[in-house]
Design a protein around this motif. Sequence first.
Motif, short mmCIF file in Angstrom:
data_model
loop_
_atom_site.label_atom_id
_atom_site.label_comp_id
_atom_site.label_asym_id
_atom_site.label_seq_id
_atom_site.Cartn_x
_atom_site.Cartn_y
_atom_site.Cartn_z
N LYS A 49 6.22 4.53 10.60
CA LYS A 49 5.89 5.26 11.84
C LYS A 49 4.39 5.23 12.11
O LYS A 49 3.95 5.46 13.24
CB LYS A 49 6.37 6.71 11.73
N LEU A 50 3.59 4.98 11.07
CA LEU A 50 2.14 4.94 11.23
C LEU A 50 1.71 3.63 11.89
O LEU A 50 2.42 2.62 11.83
CB LEU A 50 1.46 5.06 9.87
N SER A 51 0.55 3.64 12.51
CA SER A 51 0.04 2.42 13.15
C SER A 51 -0.31 1.39 12.08
O SER A 51 -0.58 1.73 10.93
CB SER A 51 -1.20 2.73 13.99
N TYR A 52 -0.34 0.13 12.49
CA TYR A 52 -0.67 -0.94 11.55
C TYR A 52 -2.06 -0.74 10.94
O TYR A 52 -2.27 -0.95 9.74
CB TYR A 52 -0.60 -2.29 12.26
N LYS A 53 -3.01 -0.30 11.77
CA LYS A 53 -4.38 -0.11 11.30
C LYS A 53 -4.44 0.96 10.20
O LYS A 53 -5.09 0.76 9.16
CB LYS A 53 -5.28 0.29 12.47
N ILE A 54 -3.76 2.08 10.42
CA ILE A 54 -3.78 3.15 9.44
C ILE A 54 -3.10 2.71 8.14
O ILE A 54 -3.58 2.98 7.04
CB ILE A 54 -3.09 4.41 10.00
N ARG A 55 -1.99 1.99 8.28
CA ARG A 55 -1.30 1.50 7.08
C ARG A 55 -2.18 0.57 6.27
O ARG A 55 -2.22 0.63 5.04
CB ARG A 55 0.01 0.80 7.48
N MET A 56 -2.89 -0.31 6.98
CA MET A 56 -3.75 -1.26 6.29
C MET A 56 -4.89 -0.56 5.56
O MET A 56 -5.20 -0.84 4.40
CB MET A 56 -4.31 -2.27 7.29
N LEU A 57 -5.51 0.42 6.22
CA LEU A 57 -6.62 1.15 5.61
C LEU A 57 -6.15 1.95 4.39
O LEU A 57 -6.81 1.98 3.35
CB LEU A 57 -7.26 2.09 6.64
N LYS A 58 -5.00 2.59 4.52
CA LYS A 58 -4.45 3.36 3.41
C LYS A 58 -4.10 2.44 2.24
O LYS A 58 -4.31 2.78 1.07
CB LYS A 58 -3.21 4.14 3.85
N SER A 59 -3.54 1.28 2.55
CA SER A 59 -3.15 0.33 1.50
C SER A 59 -4.37 -0.17 0.73
O SER A 59 -4.37 -0.20 -0.51
CB SER A 59 -2.41 -0.87 2.12
N ILE A 60 -5.40 -0.56 1.44
CA ILE A 60 -6.60 -1.07 0.78
C ILE A 60 -7.27 0.04 -0.03
O ILE A 60 -7.69 -0.16 -1.17
CB ILE A 60 -7.57 -1.65 1.83
N GLY A 61 -7.34 1.25 0.57
CA GLY A 61 -7.94 2.38 -0.14
C GLY A 61 -7.20 2.70 -1.42
O GLY A 61 -7.81 2.96 -2.46
N GLN A 62 -5.87 2.69 -1.36
CA GLN A 62 -5.08 2.97 -2.56
C GLN A 62 -5.26 1.89 -3.61
O GLN A 62 -5.38 2.18 -4.80
CB GLN A 62 -3.59 3.09 -2.18
N ALA A 63 -5.27 0.63 -3.18
CA ALA A 63 -5.42 -0.47 -4.13
C ALA A 63 -6.74 -0.36 -4.88
O ALA A 63 -6.79 -0.50 -6.10
CB ALA A 63 -5.33 -1.81 -3.40
N PHE A 64 -7.83 -0.08 -4.17
CA PHE A 64 -9.14 -0.02 -4.80
C PHE A 64 -9.35 1.28 -5.57
O PHE A 64 -10.29 1.37 -6.37
CB PHE A 64 -10.24 -0.23 -3.76
#
Length: 404
Positions: A49-64
């Motif tokens: 349900k989240l925007s692609y941009k938010i998902r991408m930022l959350k994914s990168i933040g979690q990975a790092f």
Amino acid sequence: MKVGILTFYYNNDNFGGQLQARALVRAVSNIKDVEAEQIPYDYLRSWQKLSYKIRMLKSIGQAFSGGIINGFEYVGSRLKAQKALGDNAVLEDKLKDKLEKRKSAFYEFYTETPHNNEIFDNDTIEKCVSEYDCFICGGDQIWNDWSDWFIYNALDNFCLKFVPPTIQKFSYAPSVPLTKVRPVFIKRLSKNIRKLDAVSVRESSSISVFDKETEKRVLVVADPVLLLNREQWDKESHPVDAHEKYVFCYLLGDGVDTRTAAEKYALKIGCKLVTVPHIVNVNPQDEKFGDIQDFTSGPAEFLSLIRDAEVVVTDSFHATVFSMIYQKPFYVLERTTKVSGGSMSSRLTDFMVEYKLEEQSITAEQLSMTEVIPQIDYSKSDEIWMHRRSESYAYLKNNLQKKQ
């Protein structure tokens, strides 16, 4: 008493995943005065349900958050996965009709497993609390160190964090990774585990993961599929059209060597090679793999494919377990694909050591030179299996209770 079970059930087109989900429902429901069902949990729906941009930022933040190396590994794996999807798009389109037939067989099995009629997500999962007297999480790999597990909230939910302490909740036989396990994962998992009323895992080797982090006694129980005996599994199976004498080869890894070895082995013992191609993803190496390619079998037919084979060749945990259940000759090859959270080999190794079947582990090179059907004495394995089933049912019975 009504029991809700949370595992890899919803939208899971994996043979072992659906069979273990069915098994735990049946086993718990076999206990007097207990009714069990699966809780369909879509851990992706709220995320999507989240925007692609938010998902991408959350994914990168979690990975790092797991460190710079982990972050770059995550980004690299995503880029590699995207490239593979692009490379295989033409082949996937070519196989569309066949893959839909398999999906239909899975859906038929899925709907026959007792389950809640509502599909829950992160926003609605708490609504199911009022429907059950007790909750179980497990088995399968619900407690894995996938970075996405944090941002989907899947790790928390698969630990039953949403269930209040006034309701009984415990784990049954989740598999825990042993390699590439991040401290942040252990910390999060341990925090959740402390809130469970009882904890069990599938592999004894994973207990060390929790030794210093939890205050709970962690027990080892049998995989859910081992709670049902051969006769009970026969009732869950559907027959497959009789083939000639065949070797059933079920490979989840993507190696060329393992496939070539299976082809040579089947030819040497005078059997057709039956395969179930393109299971994890569409794989070009599967395109011409096998004399008979099966696209119509679901989990119920999978049981028959193993039961009626001359020999089983696999790198799959559950195909190995069902080979033992049906006392089939089998060989286990090392899975060539590595997954996040580490290699899949630890759970297979633990199982084969425990059930005295280590000699069935073989390299691709050894298999390609083999010309015989293995003769396996299952007397010791059956004795161990009976004992483990008894212990595991005792664990279930001891923890299936309502809190006052």
